[in-house]
Design a protein around this motif. Structure first.
Motif, mmCIF file in Angstrom:
data_model
loop_
_atom_site.group_PDB
_atom_site.id
_atom_site.type_symbol
_atom_site.label_atom_id
_atom_site.label_comp_id
_atom_site.label_asym_id
_atom_site.label_seq_id
_atom_site.Cartn_x
_atom_site.Cartn_y
_atom_site.Cartn_z
ATOM 1 N N PRO A 194 16.863 13.564 1.966
ATOM 2 C CA PRO A 194 15.890 12.668 2.617
ATOM 3 C C PRO A 194 16.499 11.372 3.147
ATOM 4 O O PRO A 194 15.857 10.702 3.971
ATOM 5 C CB PRO A 194 14.884 12.376 1.488
ATOM 6 C CG PRO A 194 14.990 13.543 0.566
ATOM 7 C CD PRO A 194 16.437 13.907 0.592
ATOM 8 N N GLU A 201 13.653 12.608 6.110
ATOM 9 C CA GLU A 201 12.263 12.157 6.034
ATOM 10 C C GLU A 201 12.102 10.646 5.880
ATOM 11 O O GLU A 201 11.137 10.074 6.409
ATOM 12 C CB GLU A 201 11.540 12.857 4.870
ATOM 13 C CG GLU A 201 11.329 14.348 5.078
ATOM 14 C CD GLU A 201 12.475 15.175 4.532
ATOM 15 O OE1 GLU A 201 12.285 16.388 4.335
ATOM 16 O OE2 GLU A 201 13.555 14.599 4.307
ATOM 17 N N LEU A 202 12.992 9.990 5.154
ATOM 18 C CA LEU A 202 12.818 8.553 4.924
ATOM 19 C C LEU A 202 12.827 7.755 6.225
ATOM 20 O O LEU A 202 12.183 6.693 6.312
ATOM 21 C CB LEU A 202 13.907 8.027 3.986
ATOM 22 C CG LEU A 202 13.704 8.271 2.494
ATOM 23 C CD1 LEU A 202 14.925 7.846 1.698
ATOM 24 C CD2 LEU A 202 12.470 7.533 1.994
ATOM 25 N N TRP A 203 13.535 8.232 7.247
ATOM 26 C CA TRP A 203 13.587 7.515 8.525
ATOM 27 C C TRP A 203 12.297 7.670 9.323
ATOM 28 O O TRP A 203 12.027 6.871 10.231
ATOM 29 C CB TRP A 203 14.764 8.012 9.355
ATOM 30 C CG TRP A 203 16.096 7.611 8.788
ATOM 31 C CD1 TRP A 203 16.902 8.352 7.994
ATOM 32 C CD2 TRP A 203 16.741 6.367 8.975
ATOM 33 N NE1 TRP A 203 18.036 7.639 7.665
ATOM 34 C CE2 TRP A 203 17.969 6.416 8.260
ATOM 35 C CE3 TRP A 203 16.423 5.196 9.680
ATOM 36 C CZ2 TRP A 203 18.858 5.348 8.234
ATOM 37 C CZ3 TRP A 203 17.331 4.133 9.658
ATOM 38 C CH2 TRP A 203 18.521 4.214 8.934
ATOM 39 N N SER A 259 9.211 7.762 7.903
ATOM 40 C CA SER A 259 8.081 7.301 7.113
ATOM 41 C C SER A 259 7.406 6.110 7.786
ATOM 42 O O SER A 259 8.074 5.226 8.356
ATOM 43 C CB SER A 259 8.549 6.911 5.711
ATOM 44 O OG SER A 259 7.477 6.376 4.960
ATOM 45 N N ASP A 301 5.512 4.092 6.016
ATOM 46 C CA ASP A 301 5.336 3.092 4.968
ATOM 47 C C ASP A 301 6.449 2.048 5.076
ATOM 48 O O ASP A 301 7.637 2.378 4.955
ATOM 49 C CB ASP A 301 5.382 3.765 3.600
ATOM 50 C CG ASP A 301 5.085 2.804 2.457
ATOM 51 O OD1 ASP A 301 4.791 1.624 2.738
ATOM 52 O OD2 ASP A 301 5.153 3.237 1.287
ATOM 53 N N ALA A 306 8.911 1.930 2.141
ATOM 54 C CA ALA A 306 9.639 3.154 1.780
ATOM 55 C C ALA A 306 11.101 2.864 1.453
ATOM 56 O O ALA A 306 11.699 3.549 0.609
ATOM 57 C CB ALA A 306 9.545 4.171 2.918
ATOM 58 N N THR A 307 11.661 1.844 2.086
ATOM 59 C CA THR A 307 13.059 1.516 1.814
ATOM 60 C C THR A 307 13.250 1.064 0.379
ATOM 61 O O THR A 307 14.296 1.329 -0.230
ATOM 62 C CB THR A 307 13.540 0.417 2.774
ATOM 63 O OG1 THR A 307 13.282 0.828 4.122
ATOM 64 C CG2 THR A 307 15.030 0.160 2.602
ATOM 65 N N SER A 360 9.993 6.407 -1.633
ATOM 66 C CA SER A 360 8.991 7.462 -1.587
ATOM 67 C C SER A 360 8.676 7.749 -0.124
ATOM 68 O O SER A 360 8.681 6.849 0.720
ATOM 69 C CB SER A 360 7.719 7.036 -2.326
ATOM 70 O OG SER A 360 7.991 6.841 -3.698
ATOM 71 N N PHE A 361 8.414 8.971 0.191
ATOM 72 C CA PHE A 361 8.225 9.353 1.586
ATOM 73 C C PHE A 361 7.204 10.472 1.669
ATOM 74 O O PHE A 361 6.900 11.138 0.680
ATOM 75 C CB PHE A 361 9.554 9.811 2.195
ATOM 76 C CG PHE A 361 10.156 10.998 1.489
ATOM 77 C CD1 PHE A 361 9.917 12.291 1.929
ATOM 78 C CD2 PHE A 361 10.956 10.820 0.372
ATOM 79 C CE1 PHE A 361 10.458 13.381 1.272
ATOM 80 C CE2 PHE A 361 11.507 11.906 -0.290
ATOM 81 C CZ PHE A 361 11.251 13.191 0.155
ATOM 82 N N LYS A 362 6.716 10.667 2.885
ATOM 83 C CA LYS A 362 5.829 11.786 3.158
ATOM 84 C C LYS A 362 6.648 12.936 3.718
ATOM 85 O O LYS A 362 7.430 12.762 4.650
ATOM 86 C CB LYS A 362 4.742 11.386 4.152
ATOM 87 C CG LYS A 362 3.669 10.482 3.569
ATOM 88 C CD LYS A 362 2.562 10.229 4.577
ATOM 89 C CE LYS A 362 1.468 9.361 3.970
ATOM 90 N NZ LYS A 362 0.380 9.121 4.950
ATOM 91 N N GLU A 369 3.145 13.256 -0.496
ATOM 92 C CA GLU A 369 3.986 12.149 -0.941
ATOM 93 C C GLU A 369 4.968 12.642 -1.995
ATOM 94 O O GLU A 369 4.619 13.443 -2.874
ATOM 95 C CB GLU A 369 3.119 11.033 -1.515
ATOM 96 C CG GLU A 369 3.867 9.740 -1.777
ATOM 97 C CD GLU A 369 4.061 8.925 -0.511
ATOM 98 O OE1 GLU A 369 4.863 7.998 -0.543
ATOM 99 O OE2 GLU A 369 3.397 9.235 0.503
#
Length: 748
Positions: free
Chosen positions: A311, A315-317, A319, A321, A324-325, A329-331, A337
């Motif tokens: 991730p 996925e984290l990029w 997000s 939210d 998130a950094t 946590s990410f979608k 989640e």
């Protein structure tokens, strides 16, 4: 010498006559019996000027002279020693601080030694003094000025059992150990001669300990700089006076090591896992599954608990939210989640409590690096000096991002503006940099480089950020995908807002005018604010030297057997393991799925499973939520390939795949599935897709000797067990279009 010569001159004629007579008798005997005497050598002796025999004369002279000289030397040495001994004893009488009784005792000893012959002196024992258990006297403080020795009569006797406390001493030369009467007398012993000296004892002294070992410690004195203590004993002696205590310094207190820094480090771990990545966590989970009471310790250089790395570049990029950094946590593509960490902190036990927990558990020691392994003693040394012993150990150290040599040599200013992407801190740093600078250049066209390029390209419009990706190949994933699919992927990345520079070989990187200048081999010059080097991974094999482990010269990493074992109680898993694939030969894989499967198998084998590694690991890459692919086996663009494609539907995307599997990490579901029955589709395939068309979904087969050794599933998900079975079978296929039907790519 003259007397010996005169005696020899008188005896020589007699010896010569006897020799001649013997020779004549021998000759007559030979003539009488008609044979020669055997084993009898002819002797020639003569004292005259001519003939042979002078050698025997010289020999006897030298032997006689040697014996005579030795006797004279021994006589003079013994006489001189006796005289020096008497002179020394007389000198002791004239020393100050001695009472009249001590002087009289020494005088008697000197007089007795003069009257008695040397042979009457008893043989002195050189054996260590063995003491019988006695009660240690309690020494009290009693200051005394120049106490007198009550009795100092010294007798040379055999070693007898000690009835008084002994003081250990170290004697530099072979000396005589005699037994003590009342007080301990100091002496220095030159040339193996006992010279007794009376010292001034100190009133205050610690209790003297008793030992059966040879004399070892040296006692300091105020009167002599380095005296040696010799203990002596005379039978029927009175108890030692309290005022005549032996002078002995208090033993120095041993330095107590500060345990503050090592208070959280357990001394022993039955299962020690080096590295805090995916492979270590998979091994810990496997060990606990087979041994519920196991105590597992994970040692990681990072400050984070075990987490999944995919991730960080996926996925984290994407997000929405803003936190998130920080929360990590990410979608997922399916909207669910999820945290990047495998388990919350409550899942783990404290390292200090690992040995106390009733049913065992998994503990993580963060911020520590194993710097040395002692495989003979089964222990490791950490970067802070702490040591941990183990019974079984797993090395899952992964690797470190590889950098370009031109960047390494470019200087500090260039290195400060370069990111080697691998860890959580690298993700947080790059995410922050993307909001502060105007231009970022990604060097590398592989999985990581292409994923980061798409992720940053999605943000480029909102942030006003220029994203550049350069690589030496002719297209994205040029080393993995066939040329036509690589070209299509390159266009897909361009549509994400990325400036692609192909055939780019970096020659030099410098820092000028607050900008990084990247000069290519063909002369092109690119200016940028920050560089991300995504050019591969270097396996961490720092422990190979101390542990005596073999490193593969071709692929890198620790060489292991089929059970992932490097030594009898050491296993290796993950990116650092170079294993033998029973179908594809020796390999080293740098993907999440391999870390999961190899870690799990290593954990099972650490608990006695003894299973070989036969699993064909898969890997995947997503270029955003709409395009993704999964691959297995050897996927090398230099191999001949056969691709079969079809038109994609709405469910043929990474987002739809995660909705169906329920997880964003597809290997978690793929590796558990097994293809039992391969059922081909019955519908007729459409005409082959032309190169200019949109490659919606399909299957790419990689061949070696007409055998499928690798498969790429392009936007085809949840079919990996089928691909794994095809590679495992290792059969030649006349028509791969028929094999492609097994993946049902033509279903609507």
């Amino acid at each position: 010498m003259f007397k010996c010569k005169a005696v020899w001159n008188k005896l020589a004629p007699l010896v010569r006559a006897s020799s001649t007579l013997c020779l004549q008798n021998a000759r007559k005997s030979v003539l009488r019996h008609g044979r020669r005497l055997e084993m009898v050598q002819k002797a020639q002796m003569s004292s005259g000027p001519a003939g042979g025999g002078g050698e025997n004369t010289l020999y006897y002279v030298l032997v006689g002279a040697t014996c005579l000289g030795t006797g004279v030397y021994a006589y003079r040495t013994v006489s001189g020693d006796k005289e020096r001994y008497n002179e020394r004893m007389i000198d002791l009488v004239n020393r100050p601080k001695q009472g009249p009784r001590a002087a009289e005792a020494v005088t008697e000893v000197v007089a007795g030694s003069k009257e008695a012959p040397l042979e009457s002196i008893p043989e002195l024992s050189l054996e260590p003094v063995k003491s019988e258990p006695v009660e240690e006297p309690t020494l009290t403080e009693a200051p005394v000025e120049e106490p007198l020795v009550t009795e100092a009569v010294v007798e040379f006797t055999e070693s007898e059992p000690v009835t008084e406390p002994l003081v250990e001493a170290s004697i530099p030369e072979p000396t005589v150990e005699t037994l003590v009467t009342e007080s301990v007398v100091e002496a220095s012993v030159p040339e193996s001669i006992i010279e007794v000296s009376v010292t001034e004892p100190v009133a205050e002294a610690p209790a003297v300990t008793q030992s059966e070992e040879p004399l070892a410690s040296v006692v300091e004195s105020e009167t002599e700089p380095t005296p040696v203590i010799i203990t002596a004993h005379v039978p029927e002696a009175s108890p030692v006076s309290e005022s005549a205590a032996v002078s002995e310094p208090a033993p120095a207190a041993e330095p107590v090591e500060s345990t503050a820094a090592h208070s959280d480090v357990p001394e022993h771990a039955p299962y020690l896992l080096i590295g805090g990545g995916t492979a270590s966590f998979a091994a810990a989970r496997s060990i606990r599954a087979r041994d519920p009471g196991a105590r597992v310790l994970i040692v990681t250089e990072e400050s984070e608990l075990p987490y999944m790395r995919p991730p960080l570049s996926k996925e984290l990029w994407f997000s929405d939210d803003p936190k998130a950094t920080e929360t990590l946590s990410f979608k997922q593509w399916n909207g669910k989640e999820r945290s990047i960490y495998f388990q919350p902190p409550s899942f783990y036990v404290s390292p200090t409590d690992l040995a106390k927990v009733e049913n065992g558990g998994v503990a993580v020691l963060t911020g520590r690096k194993v710097v040395h392994m002692d495989v003979r003693e089964n222990k490791v040394k950490l970067s802070d000096g702490a040591e941990i012993s183990y019974e079984k150990c797993l090395i899952a150290t992964g690797g470190v991002p590889r950098n370009l040599q031109v960047i390494d040599r470019a200087g500090e200013e260039v290195m400060k503006r370069t990111t080697l992407f691998r860890k959580i801190e690298d993700f947080r740093s790059l995410e922050k940099i993307s909001r502060e600078v105007k231009s970022i250049t990604i060097i590398g066209g592989g999985f990581l480089g292409s994923e980061l390029a798409c992720a940053l390209g999605r943000r480029s419009t909102d942030l006003g950020l220029e994203v550049i990706q350069m690589f030496p190949e002719k297209g994205n994933m040029g080393k993995v995908l066939p040329e036509y699919l690589s070209n299509w992927t390159t266009e897909k990345v361009r549509k994400e807002g990325v400036n692609i520079i192909m055939d780019a070989v970096v020659k030099n990187v410098s820092y000028k005018n607050d900008k990084l200048e990247i000069k290519l081999k063909d002369g092109r010059l690119i200016e940028t604010d920050h560089v991300v080097a995504a050019v591969g991974l270097e396996p961490s094999v720092e422990l190979a030297k101390s542990a005596g482990l073999e490193v593969d010269s071709d692929f890198g990493g620790y060489r292991v057997n089929a059970e992932l074992q490097a030594r009898s109680n050491i296993w290796v898993a993950g990116d650092a393991a170079c294993f033998y694939d029973i179908k594809l030969g020796r390999r080293r894989v740098e993907h999440h799925d391999h870390a999961v499967v190899s870690g799990r198998l290593a954990g099972e084998n650490m608990t006695g499973a003894s299973k070989p590694y036969w699993h064909q690991s898969m890997f995947w890459s997503d270029l955003g939520p709409d395009v993704g692919y999964e691959a297995i086996g050897i996927v090398d663009s230099s191999l001949p390939t056969v691709g079969v494609f079809a038109k994609a539907t709405a469910k043929d995307t990474p987002k739809a795949a995660t909705e169906q599997s329920g997880t964003g990490i597809r290997s978690e579901s793929e590796t558990e599935a097994v293809a039992v029955t391969l059922k081909a589709e019955t519908t007729a395939p459409p005409p082959p897709v032309q190169q200019k068309e949109d490659y919606g979904k399909g299957v790419v087969f990689y061949l070696r000797d007409n055998v499928v050794v690798g498969i790429v599933l392009w936007n085809v998900f949840n079919r990996m067990p089928i691909a794994r079975k095809i590679i495992k079978d290792g059969e030649q296929h006349a028509d791969l279009n028929e094999v492609a039907k097994l993946f049902n790519i033509h279903e609507d």
